[in-house]
Design a protein around this motif. Sequence first.
Motif, PDB file in Angstrom:
ATOM      1  N   GLU A 138       0.938  -1.345   0.154  1.00  0.00           N
ATOM      2  CA  GLU A 138      -0.036   0.085  -0.198  1.00  0.00           C
ATOM      3  C   GLU A 138       0.885   1.328  -0.164  1.00  0.00           C
ATOM      4  N   VAL A 139       1.849   1.175   0.545  1.00  0.00           N
ATOM      5  CA  VAL A 139       2.845   2.440   0.695  1.00  0.00           C
ATOM      6  C   VAL A 139       3.577   2.287  -0.784  1.00  0.00           C
ATOM      7  N   GLY A 140       3.765   1.606  -1.632  1.00  0.00           N
ATOM      8  CA  GLY A 140       4.077   1.741  -3.075  1.00  0.00           C
ATOM      9  C   GLY A 140       2.985   2.282  -3.676  1.00  0.00           C
ATOM     10  N   ARG A 141       1.692   1.966  -3.414  1.00  0.00           N
ATOM     11  CA  ARG A 141       0.678   2.503  -4.058  1.00  0.00           C
ATOM     12  C   ARG A 141       0.250   3.745  -3.795  1.00  0.00           C
ATOM     13  N   ALA A 142       0.487   4.275  -2.492  1.00  0.00           N
ATOM     14  CA  ALA A 142       0.362   5.551  -2.372  1.00  0.00           C
ATOM     15  C   ALA A 142       1.305   6.341  -2.995  1.00  0.00           C
ATOM     16  N   PHE A 143       2.456   5.879  -3.270  1.00  0.00           N
ATOM     17  CA  PHE A 143       3.625   6.638  -3.914  1.00  0.00           C
ATOM     18  C   PHE A 143       3.550   6.375  -5.471  1.00  0.00           C
ATOM     19  N   ARG A 144       2.273   5.747  -6.030  1.00  0.00           N
ATOM     20  CA  ARG A 144       1.831   5.593  -7.150  1.00  0.00           C
ATOM     21  C   ARG A 144       3.093   4.907  -8.120  1.00  0.00           C
ATOM     22  N   LEU A 145       3.741   3.703  -7.523  1.00  0.00           N
ATOM     23  CA  LEU A 145       4.530   3.007  -8.171  1.00  0.00           C
ATOM     24  C   LEU A 145       3.683   2.218  -9.301  1.00  0.00           C
ATOM     25  N   LEU A 171      -6.617   5.446  -2.323  1.00  0.00           N
ATOM     26  CA  LEU A 171      -6.316   3.867  -2.105  1.00  0.00           C
ATOM     27  C   LEU A 171      -7.435   3.178  -2.441  1.00  0.00           C
ATOM     28  N   PRO A 192      -4.201   7.144  -6.253  1.00  0.00           N
ATOM     29  CA  PRO A 192      -3.362   7.939  -5.299  1.00  0.00           C
ATOM     30  C   PRO A 192      -2.683   9.160  -6.380  1.00  0.00           C
TER      31      PRO A 192
END
Lengths: 282, 263
Positions: free
Chosen positions: A175-182, B51, B69
């Motif tokens: 989810e951290v990766g998603r939040a940073f739009r990876l 999200l 996001p």
Amino acid sequence: MSIVQMTIARPEAAEAVPAPAQRRPHWTRPILGLLLPVGLALLWELAVRAGLSNGRLVPPPSVIWETFVELAAAGELQRHALATATRVFTGFGLGVVCGTVLGAITGYSTFTLRLIDPTLQALRAIPSIAWVPLFILWLGIYESSKVTLIAVGVFFPVYLGVMGAIRSVDRKLVEVGRAFRLSPFAMVRRILLPAVLPSYVLALRSGLGLGWMFVVAAELLGASEGLGYLLIDGQQLGKPAQIVAAIVAFAILGKTTDWIVVLATAPLLKWEDRFSAREEAN
Amino acid sequence: MLSLQHIGKTYPNNVRALEGVSLDVELGEIVVIVGGSGCGKSTLLRAVSGLDQPSQGRVLLDGVAVTEPNEKIGMVFQEPRLLPWLTVAGNVGFGLEHRPRQEREERVAAQLARVGLSDKASVWPRELSGGQAQRVALARALVTRPAVLLLDEPFSALDAFTRADLQDHLLDLWADGKPTLVVVTHDVEEAIVLADRIVVMRPHPGRIEEEIAVDLPRPRDRQSAAYDFAKRRVLAALDRSLGRAASVDDGETKAASGQAMWW
């Protein structure tokens, strides 16, 4: 009375605590591990020397050592070890590449998991040695069939390790990766791969172990060189010392390659918050 | 401006987590969302972050719909969620990967100095205390200079002393660039220390019960009468949101236990 005793006793107790005299120094640890095998070997050597056994079928360490030195001096040991190691490395490389790619694909996408995984699991259930006749028919009796067998043996632990590890990566980190739009590729490179690295190293190590196992199977089934050939040769010519020398060579090579994998990956795993790290730090 | 328009969320098991939540948050405003458990405050925040998708309604940031996001929106979770294989500096610079190396290093160093952890730049996350780890998480979210920062119960796992410290620290960091802050918490004191406006939500399904403006000057004195008054207003609103009157004693001594019991 008890109060007096306690106050007198206390300084003694306080001194006793910071005195870990029981702790053995660093260098004793490998020696502790060597105690059992070396002790048994010595006992056997003494038993043969004392005439308790003729040591023909179970040669004593000195005879094995002589055979080892003879084979090495003739260059035989090196030639056979090199042939075997080449097969293991080629097969290991192939198995690791296929296992990693397929494991990553099925781990990342549930669709491909459902598509591919059942077939692979079914294939995994087949004892790999059962493929040998087919591989020999398909690929001949020379290197290709041997390397393929080893690759198959290496493939499954690596595939399972990668797939399972990726599927169990902490959702919160993803989810951290998603939040940073990876992007999907960046997600694999920056989150999934580093997260699975510890299990991946373990999968590589078990794959390598199986590689060494299957090379023996392949060489027992027909080879003109290799440590497996030394085994068969020793059996047919009644030279148990040569068999044990080849086994010792396998042990040394297997342990060394495993150790190389551990050493090579250790810098990548420094970050791990491990249970075992406490023990090693001591 | 951040604008939530009739946000509703129904989970696949037909649980309605949110219904018709509308809220406008001004640029640079600090909005704190409080409410009992199950009132959908975290669901709401996740919808704003992109999200998760709301089932109904939409989130607009400066007039543009947020459906995934967004680089203008930063997020701090309840847990620090630092990547254990990156050093502290690597974690802070995680969202700056596409920037030139020098700029990245400078911004990371500046942000780490700002959260007071310059000396920890090269250590692994496992070596940090809980408060330090959450400060790194704050730095990671702020270093990309988001216009909106969302915080989901960011300090709830910390001890009271560290929590108060980080609340002041967050306000201090906020003063740098004045991003819009939306904070979810179940800590009424935290809400009053931070908020320009407190949104009290009611559960089943989650919706807004009441909005309470807090116009006390900052820094806020946690001992002042005005602070106490605000706290009582929020607690009263929370009691109403759970369908029980603060003044009515139903045998459980609500007035006293309400403060501790409502979540």
